[in-house]
Design an enzyme around this catalytic site. Sequence first.
Site, short mmCIF file in Angstrom:
data_model
loop_
_atom_site.label_atom_id
_atom_site.label_comp_id
_atom_site.label_asym_id
_atom_site.label_seq_id
_atom_site.Cartn_x
_atom_site.Cartn_y
_atom_site.Cartn_z
CE1 TYR A 133 -3.23 -2.57 0.57
CE2 TYR A 133 -4.53 -0.44 1.21
CZ TYR A 133 -4.79 -1.99 0.71
OH TYR A 133 -5.82 -2.52 0.70
CG ASP A 162 -1.71 -19.90 -1.64
OD1 ASP A 162 -1.03 -19.86 -0.41
OD2 ASP A 162 -1.15 -20.23 -2.45
CE LYS A 172 1.88 -17.06 -2.30
NZ LYS A 172 1.22 -18.63 -2.88
CG ASP A 177 -13.49 -7.55 2.43
OD1 ASP A 177 -13.17 -6.71 3.55
OD2 ASP A 177 -13.56 -7.10 1.35
CG ASP A 181 -7.98 -5.05 1.63
OD1 ASP A 181 -9.03 -4.36 2.64
OD2 ASP A 181 -7.92 -4.62 0.36
C1 IPM Z 1 -10.43 -1.44 4.24
C2 IPM Z 1 -10.57 -0.91 2.71
C3 IPM Z 1 -9.66 0.05 2.48
C4 IPM Z 1 -8.26 -0.54 2.37
C5 IPM Z 1 -9.94 1.09 1.11
C6 IPM Z 1 -11.24 1.68 1.35
C7 IPM Z 1 -8.64 2.01 1.04
O1 IPM Z 1 -10.73 -1.79 1.83
O2 IPM Z 1 -10.13 -0.83 5.32
O3 IPM Z 1 -10.33 -2.71 4.13
O4 IPM Z 1 -7.83 -1.44 1.15
O5 IPM Z 1 -7.53 -0.60 3.39
MG MG Z 2 -10.82 -3.87 2.60
#
Ligand code: IPM
Ligand code: MG
Length: 368
Positions: free
Chosen positions: A143, A227, A194, A255, A251
């Site tokens: 990032y 993975d 990884k 999710d 990230d």
């Molecule tokens: C998160 C989001 C952010 C990230 C975006 C909105 C920049 O997806 O907080 O997980 O990728 O960190």
């Molecule tokens: Mg995210």
Amino acid sequence: MVANKSVLLMPGDGIGPEVMAQAKRVLGWLQESKRASFAITEELVGGASIDAHGVPLTDAALAAAKGVDAVLFGSVGGPKWDKVPFDIRPEAGLLKLRAELQVFANLRPAKVFDALVEASSLKPDLVRGLDIMIVREATGGVYFGEPRGIETLPDGTQRGINTEVYTTGEIQRVGRVAFELARKRQNRVCSVEKANVMESGLLWRQVMTKLQQDEFPDVALSHMYADNCAMQLAKNPKQFDVIVTGNLFGDLLSDLAAMLTGSLGLLPSATLGAKDATGRLPGFYEPIHGSAPDIAGQAKANPLAQVLSLAMMLRYSFDMDEDAAAIEAAVERVLAKAGRTPDIAAPGRAVLSTTEMGDALLAELQAI
Ligand code: IPM
Ligand code: MG
């Protein structure tokens, strides 16, 4: 009561302001019931700030964030700003805040509420009682790594570049957060990278191994390729206690882990820095869900992730464990009996709007 706790609210874009409105009601309840007194300020961020000031984070908003005890953040981004230059996209405001506040440890719990076992896309047995903590590194990795950019090659085609980079110190400090959290949980850390293809991952594994040996011999450490971790999260998520990983893998995996709980609309996060000389700990609190432009403005958003982020703020920034637990318990009761927002709707239950979900929560809190 003297307002001795300063909080900056940054609602942002999309559903951010809608869910933040419900979190504000919970802040109001904390003040009215004399549990705490906050000095609350508010700033624009993301697309809302681009519209007003041309940038996703003004210097004044950044200074305000640096000056408070804790920042409660909503969400940023949306199709309206898809065409703005890359470096001033709404998301750049969020990334700049994380970097400038030096909040490097992003705690993303994925906990399944009993009342919502059926809302998960996995079989109930696989997720009942699930309680994972993902510790995602938040101010480094691909990032922020240099070099980065898009360059034009001699033949006129282009090359996009990002760099995954981690130093010993960056790995150690996020590792310590993970090991310390594990001590208060099931005492197990799984470190994810990884190392089979990336040198930064190999270093990550070596540093975590040494850190465990030197400072946390009482905590069990395992390693997993990212993975495989994704696969294991979908296959048998309860094998995990604390997962520690870099920014990008964190990230993705957060999710995935969040969805195991039934809805992204329920998952809070805390991003913490290191205590300074005065003992002050920078704290940044945000729901994991994004700005959800597809449902923004329709009163459909689930405000509970924002409210649970507020509970994390009470716990980590203000040592208000009891009040945090009271809010979390109220959320559980709301999920068990009242109707629900559409993301977690169930047959035979009323579908509630964002505000109605807030009403149900406030009723639970006021009954305490
Ligand atoms: C998160 C989001 C952010 C990230 C975006 C909105 C920049 O997806 O907080 O997980 O990728 O960190
Ligand atoms: Mg995210």
